[in-house]
Design an enzyme around this catalytic site. Structure first.
Site, PDB file in Angstrom:
ATOM      1  N   ASP A 188      44.469  33.011  47.770  1.00 30.09           N
ATOM      2  CA  ASP A 188      43.286  34.029  47.381  1.00 30.09           C
ATOM      3  C   ASP A 188      41.913  32.912  47.582  1.00 30.09           C
ATOM      4  OD1 ASP A 188      41.857  36.242  45.755  1.00 30.09           O
ATOM      5  OD2 ASP A 188      41.910  34.676  44.285  1.00 30.09           O
ATOM      6  N   ASP A 192      38.131  34.163  45.964  1.00 26.39           N
ATOM      7  CA  ASP A 192      37.364  33.980  44.616  1.00 26.39           C
ATOM      8  C   ASP A 192      37.925  33.549  43.506  1.00 26.39           C
ATOM      9  OD1 ASP A 192      35.093  35.532  45.674  1.00 26.39           O
ATOM     10  OD2 ASP A 192      36.695  36.884  46.135  1.00 26.39           O
ATOM     11  N   GLU A 229      33.190  34.035  41.995  1.00 28.45           N
ATOM     12  CA  GLU A 229      33.507  35.492  42.452  1.00 28.45           C
ATOM     13  C   GLU A 229      32.129  35.992  43.242  1.00 28.45           C
ATOM     14  OE1 GLU A 229      36.258  37.459  41.947  1.00 28.45           O
ATOM     15  OE2 GLU A 229      37.292  35.844  40.823  1.00 28.45           O
ATOM     16  N   GLY A 267      40.616  39.903  48.232  1.00 28.61           N
ATOM     17  CA  GLY A 267      40.100  41.281  47.855  1.00 28.61           C
ATOM     18  C   GLY A 267      38.604  40.987  47.965  1.00 28.61           C
ATOM     19  N   ASP A 304      44.730  33.534  41.282  1.00 32.60           N
ATOM     20  CA  ASP A 304      44.268  33.741  39.776  1.00 32.60           C
ATOM     21  C   ASP A 304      44.188  35.007  39.146  1.00 32.60           C
ATOM     22  OD1 ASP A 304      41.021  34.526  39.576  1.00 32.60           O
ATOM     23  OD2 ASP A 304      42.028  34.580  41.633  1.00 32.60           O
TER      24      ASP A 304
END
Length: 282
Positions: free
Chosen positions: A81, A83, A90, A171, A238
């Protein structure tokens, strides 16, 4: 099954980690180059695991029970992932800060990462709040705020040296994943595309949203391209939207993660850097 216990905690005195180690009644204890401890042939009963994890949490030590003999050579892919995993921020929250909306967007982000909100719906809500922002603000976030998580460089160098393929699946947004791919020499990236018109964000994304299902499908697609089973993948994340891709992996790593993620991961790095996975794998 013979189990090992790996203990690591930046700045934690060796004597404290040794005290935790003996709660697992190891046959041998080895000090690793990273100052971690590998405890071999431990008694990984539920009572022992609970006692070790409780003591480790108080001491700010990461404790990982893992099958003996597992190494990086057991894997073909590292999927990460972005962020709050590969990087410390983020991105959408920092973009929102340019609109004076960081608190509002961060609250939605946190709820989504805890699994309280549908990710796709929450992303649509958050991106809509960015409408009208100059696209140049993304470059400011990249230059001024984007930082790699501790241990990221060391971890990536080691997995590349071991011949593993790297995948960044997020994402977040391609503006950032594309730059990280170039900067870090990553093999694959996949993320959402922000729509820009006349130099400003429209508040929409182009195409489908990279949610939990799409993250999992991406890991599966890359493994298929490599001709390997997904159990040959290490997956790091996370948030709740990482759980599905972590679930198909051979080793799931929760990095500074939400409680729901830590509870389901094979490895939880709460205090160590991303390179903590190297100690776990010998």
């Amino acid at each position: 099954m013979t189990m090992n216990l790996v203990l690591q905690g930046p700045g934690v005195p060796a004597a404290i980690m040794e005290g935790i180690a003996w709660l697992a009644h190891p046959a041998r204890v080895t000090v690793l180059p990273s100052q971690a401890l590998r405890c071999e042939e431990v008694a990984a009963t539920p009572d022992v695991v609970e006692a070790v994890q409780a003591a480790a949490l108080v001491a700010r030590v990461d404790a990982t029970f893992i099958e003996a003999g597992r190494t990086l050579a057991d894997f073909s892919l590292v999927a990460m992932d972005m962020d709050s995993t590969l990087i410390t921020i983020e991105c959408i929250d920092e973009i929102a800060d340019m609109q004076g909306l960081k608190a509002q967007v961060s609250e939605i982000t946190e709820s989504a990462m805890r699994g309280e909100l549908d990710f796709a719906a929450s992303l649509t809500r958050r991106v809509a709040l960015l409408a009208g922002l100059e696209a140049s603000s993304l470059e400011r976030v990249c230059e001024e705020r984007l930082r790699l998580s501790p241990g990221a460089d060391t971890m990536l160098a080691a997995v590349k040296a071991a011949g593993l393929t790297t995948l960044l699946v997020s994402g977040g947004f391609t503006f950032f994943t594309d730059r990280l791919k170039t900067r870090l020499g990553l093999d694959y990236t996949h993320a959402n595309v922000l729509e820009v018109e006349d130099g400003r964000l429209t508040g929409r994304v182009i195409g489908g949203i990279v949610d939990a299902e799409e993250k999992m499908r991406t890991v599966e697609r890359v493994c298929a391209e490599l001709g390997v089973d997904t159990r040959r993948a290490i997956v790091m994340g996370d948030g709740a939207n990482d759980l599905k891709m972590m679930g198909v992996a051979g080793l799931s790593v929760a990095f500074r993660a939400k409680p729901v993620v830590r509870a389901q991961a094979d490895v939880a790095l709460n205090f160590s850097g991303l390179d903590g996975v190297l100690a776990v794998l010998g």
